[in-house]
Design a protein around this motif. Sequence first.
Motif, PDB file in Angstrom:
ATOM      1  N   THR A  30     -11.526   1.306   0.748  1.00  0.00           N
ATOM      2  CA  THR A  30     -10.523   1.562   1.779  1.00  0.00           C
ATOM      3  C   THR A  30      -9.551   0.384   1.921  1.00  0.00           C
ATOM      4  OG1 THR A  30     -11.883   0.652   3.566  1.00  0.00           O
ATOM      5  CG2 THR A  30     -12.163   2.994   3.066  1.00  0.00           C
ATOM      6  N   THR A  31      -9.771  -0.670   1.141  1.00  0.00           N
ATOM      7  CA  THR A  31      -8.912  -1.853   1.197  1.00  0.00           C
ATOM      8  C   THR A  31      -8.296  -2.084  -0.177  1.00  0.00           C
ATOM      9  OG1 THR A  31     -10.394  -2.805   2.844  1.00  0.00           O
ATOM     10  CG2 THR A  31      -8.800  -4.293   1.822  1.00  0.00           C
ATOM     11  N   PRO A  32      -7.093  -1.572  -0.419  1.00  0.00           N
ATOM     12  CA  PRO A  32      -6.455  -1.778  -1.718  1.00  0.00           C
ATOM     13  C   PRO A  32      -6.303  -3.274  -2.018  1.00  0.00           C
ATOM     14  CG  PRO A  32      -5.237  -0.176  -0.414  1.00  0.00           C
ATOM     15  CD  PRO A  32      -6.264  -0.794   0.497  1.00  0.00           C
ATOM     16  N   GLY A  33      -6.587  -3.635  -3.257  1.00  0.00           N
ATOM     17  CA  GLY A  33      -6.450  -5.031  -3.657  1.00  0.00           C
ATOM     18  C   GLY A  33      -7.699  -5.856  -3.425  1.00  0.00           C
ATOM     19  N   LEU A  34      -8.804  -5.221  -3.030  1.00  0.00           N
ATOM     20  CA  LEU A  34     -10.065  -5.919  -2.825  1.00  0.00           C
ATOM     21  C   LEU A  34     -11.054  -5.472  -3.882  1.00  0.00           C
ATOM     22  CD1 LEU A  34     -11.993  -7.719  -1.102  1.00  0.00           C
ATOM     23  CD2 LEU A  34     -12.571  -5.630   0.158  1.00  0.00           C
ATOM     24  N   TRP A  35     -11.624  -6.426  -4.604  1.00  0.00           N
ATOM     25  CA  TRP A  35     -12.641  -6.140  -5.601  1.00  0.00           C
ATOM     26  C   TRP A  35     -13.847  -7.006  -5.316  1.00  0.00           C
ATOM     27  CZ3 TRP A  35      -7.533  -6.118  -6.606  1.00  0.00           C
ATOM     28  CH2 TRP A  35      -7.014  -4.971  -7.205  1.00  0.00           C
TER      29      TRP A  35
END
Length: 74
Positions: A30-35
Motif C-alpha cells: 500500500t506504500t509505493p516505493g517501499l521495498w
Amino acid sequence: LRVQFWPGGTPLYQVGHKTWLQSVVAASLTTPGLWLAGAAYDGVGIPDCIRQARTTAAQIALYLSELDQNKPNM
C-alpha cells in the motif's frame, strides 16, 4: 525435554513467521516505493539475502524507469 543450542548455527524463524510475513508484505504494497529485503523476511542465509537484494534492486530499477517514462516532458 532437551534443548540443544548450536553456536554459530543458522537461526530459525519463530512459529507464525509466514503469517507475519504475509501481513507485512500486504501492508508494504500500500506504500509505493517501499521495498523490504533482508534476513528478517525470506531466508537468513547469505545466499538468501543476496537473492533478495538482487530481486529487490531489479524491482526498484523497474519502478524508477516506469516513473521516468511517465514523467511529463518539459
